[in-house]
Design an enzyme around this catalytic site. Structure first.
Site, PDB file in Angstrom:
ATOM      1  N   HIS A  54      -1.701  -2.795  -0.375  1.00 26.34           N
ATOM      2  CA  HIS A  54      -3.031  -3.377  -0.570  1.00 26.34           C
ATOM      3  C   HIS A  54      -3.747  -2.568  -1.666  1.00 26.34           C
ATOM      4  O   HIS A  54      -3.328  -1.451  -1.998  1.00 26.34           O
ATOM      5  CB  HIS A  54      -3.830  -3.318   0.726  1.00 26.34           C
ATOM      6  CG  HIS A  54      -3.327  -4.252   1.782  1.00 26.34           C
ATOM      7  ND1 HIS A  54      -4.029  -4.547   2.922  1.00 26.34           N
ATOM      8  CD2 HIS A  54      -2.172  -4.976   1.860  1.00 26.34           C
ATOM      9  CE1 HIS A  54      -3.344  -5.399   3.666  1.00 26.34           C
ATOM     10  NE2 HIS A  54      -2.213  -5.669   3.033  1.00 26.34           N
ATOM     11  N   GLU A  56      -6.482  -0.839  -1.711  1.00 28.24           N
ATOM     12  CA  GLU A  56      -6.954   0.494  -1.296  1.00 28.24           C
ATOM     13  C   GLU A  56      -5.770   1.458  -1.189  1.00 28.24           C
ATOM     14  O   GLU A  56      -5.861   2.626  -1.578  1.00 28.24           O
ATOM     15  CB  GLU A  56      -7.653   0.413   0.072  1.00 28.24           C
ATOM     16  CG  GLU A  56      -8.890  -0.465   0.098  1.00 28.24           C
ATOM     17  CD  GLU A  56      -8.569  -1.928   0.435  1.00 28.24           C
ATOM     18  OE1 GLU A  56      -7.473  -2.401   0.065  1.00 28.24           O
ATOM     19  OE2 GLU A  56      -9.415  -2.601   1.044  1.00 28.24           O
ATOM     20  N   SER A  79     -13.617  -6.685   1.611  1.00 31.23           N
ATOM     21  CA  SER A  79     -13.682  -5.985   2.894  1.00 31.23           C
ATOM     22  C   SER A  79     -12.301  -5.473   3.322  1.00 31.23           C
ATOM     23  O   SER A  79     -11.344  -6.250   3.361  1.00 31.23           O
ATOM     24  CB  SER A  79     -14.206  -7.002   3.906  1.00 31.23           C
ATOM     25  OG  SER A  79     -14.644  -6.394   5.050  1.00 31.23           O
ATOM     26  N   CYS A  81      -8.915  -4.367   5.285  1.00 31.26           N
ATOM     27  CA  CYS A  81      -8.237  -4.867   6.487  1.00 31.26           C
ATOM     28  C   CYS A  81      -8.102  -3.725   7.498  1.00 31.26           C
ATOM     29  O   CYS A  81      -8.500  -2.590   7.237  1.00 31.26           O
ATOM     30  CB  CYS A  81      -6.852  -5.394   6.123  1.00 31.26           C
ATOM     31  SG  CYS A  81      -5.714  -4.054   5.699  1.00 31.26           S
ATOM     32  N   CYS A  84      -6.039  -0.708   6.109  1.00 35.46           N
ATOM     33  CA  CYS A  84      -6.775   0.131   5.154  1.00 35.46           C
ATOM     34  C   CYS A  84      -7.936   0.842   5.844  1.00 35.46           C
ATOM     35  O   CYS A  84      -8.227   2.007   5.561  1.00 35.46           O
ATOM     36  CB  CYS A  84      -7.261  -0.710   3.968  1.00 35.46           C
ATOM     37  SG  CYS A  84      -5.880  -1.363   3.019  1.00 35.46           S
TER      38      CYS A  84
END
Ligand SMILES: Nc1ncnc2c1ncn2[C@@H]1O[C@H](COP(=O)(O)OP(=O)(O)OP(=O)(O)O)[C@@H](O)[C@H]1O
Ligand SMILES: Nc1ccn([C@H]2C[C@H](O)[C@@H](COP(=O)(O)O)O2)c(=O)n1
Length: 381
Positions: A54, A56, A79, A81, A84
């Site tokens: 992802h 992040e 936002s 998940c 993360c």
């Protein structure tokens, strides 16, 4: 907004765009310490065939091992998940800035419970706090909208890329929610929008704006020419709190019977419905006229008594004294007008699922609506 925040948010956006151009999901992330950007990253799940890469995670990987994250801030274009958010907690990253979370709000409770402060944004001029946009810093509403808007546009693209079901029309998933006044359709539509990560349009507000503009012009809402002239209302009118009043609701119902008014508002609603990434609209004729091809259609209804009760409680909360009898009579008159007008009357679309909310609490009605949409989408697959 401080220089580093602006640079970090810009970097998130550039990273998200980069991923998009690589054929991946447009999500970007930035890690900062003080005035310095330590690392950037973007979602590379598709590019690398790696399910955990992802935005992040990519950013944190690019930052390499840090002795401590105590003085770091993680910026992310969407936002985070659960995975993360877990990493943020594990690494003890004390601040997270979410550039846009209207399209998709994930794990806010998890972060709250674990005391990860996802900074909320406050308008520097109005001092209002926004629970949705979490762009930190001293921004004015308009600047915030512009900043969040570009992230939101990319995030909507993400929805159609990430959710194959949503790309059924090559244009994203459309959810139509229709129903009479105060049936709870707006409450349900907003909850569905948050759940499915879709932009939402309350189409009643457009008719309310026409009704209000007609009154401001000194026009007669029952006169087709006066009502038509009011269709050129300025967009700023949509923020007028008076639009939410019962009086404006009545004017809206009256101007909405004119075909010219409906024609004038059609294109705006249609282009919202067919935007890339999909959309959810609530109103009276969404499933029948505005988006007859919608992937899921709900017809939300409730008895006149239940609806009058709800309106009455709303008004009491606002310290407005109106008798329940007057509200009931007004609702009945509006129902009649909305259901019997010649052009686009309020009817249940053939392929809609009806949700009767009279005996349901808000949460129960929302849960029923989510289950209904899931069932309708499953039918299409
Ligand atoms: N299931 C429910 N139970 C109790 N109250 C509800 C329920 N659903 C909505 N409400 C409340 O009823 C009021 C009307 O709901 P809402 O605004 O969602 O209706 P609406 O159909 O969108 O109305 P409008 O026609 O004015 O746009 C609100 O105060 C809302 O909080
Ligand atoms: N798609 C729509 C939405 C609204 N109207 C008209 C009829 C309603 O009485 C009025 C106000 O709507 P509300 O805000 O109460 O949802 O606007 C319509 O004709 N078509």
């Amino acid at each position: 907004m401080s220089g580093i925040r602006q640079r970090a948010i810009d970097a998130c956006y550039e990273q998200a765009l980069k991923s998009y151009h690589e054929g991946g999901l447009p999500i970007g992330s930035t890690l900062t310490r003080g005035d310095e950007i330590i690392a950037v990253g973007h979602n590379r799940r598709v590019q690398q065939g790696n399910p955990i890469l992802h935005g992040e995670m990519d950013c944190l990987q690019n930052a390499g091992r840090q002795t401590s994250y105590r003085d770091c801030t993680l910026y992310t274009s969407l936002s985070p998940c659960m995975m993360c958010s877990g990493t943020i907690v594990q690494f003890k990253i004390p601040h997270v800035v979410i550039c846009e979370n209207r399209s998709h709000l994930r794990e806010p409770q998890f972060r709250r419970e674990r005391a990860v402060p996802a900074r909320s944004w406050r308008c520097r001029r109005h001092r209002r706090r926004s629970p949705l946009h979490r762009i930190d810093g001293a921004l004015h509403c308009r600047e915030r909208r512009a900043m969040g808007g570009r992230h939101r546009r990319l995030n909507r693209t993400r929805l159609s890329l990430a959710n194959p079901g949503a790309a059924r029309h090559g244009n994203g998933m459309i959810i139509a929610v229709d129903g009479p006044t105060a049936s709870g359709k707006g409450t349900i539509a907003r909850a569905l929008a948050a759940h499915f990560g879709l932009p939402h349009l309350d189409t009643g507000l457009l008719y309310r704006a026409v009704g209000r503009q007609c009154a401001l012009n000194g026009g007669n809402p029952d006169d087709p020419a006066d009502a038509r002239a009011a269709c050129t209302f300025p967009d700023s009118l949509l923020d007028d709190p008076e639009l939410r009043s019962e009086a404006t609701g009545g004017l809206a119902s009256r101007v909405s019977i004119h075909s010219d008014v409906r024609k004038a508002l059609y294109e705006r609603q249609r282009s919202f419905a067919t935007q890339p990434g999909g959309a959810i609209l609530d109103g009276r004729d969404i499933g029948t006229v505005i988006a007859p091809e919608a992937d899921a259609k709900l017809f939300v209804t409730a008895s006149v008594e239940a609806r009058a009760e709800r309106r009455h409680s709303e008004m009491l909360e606002q310290d407005r004294a109106v008798s329940i009898e007057d509200i009931t009579a007004d609702l009945a008159a509006r129902d009649k007008r909305d259901r019997t007008r010649k052009d686009s009357p309020l009817v249940v679309a053939e392929d809609a699922l009806v949700i009767e909310t009279s005996g349901l609490r808000r949460e129960e009605a929302i849960a029923a609506a989510i289950a209904a949409v899931d069932a309708l989408l499953a039918e299409h697959r």
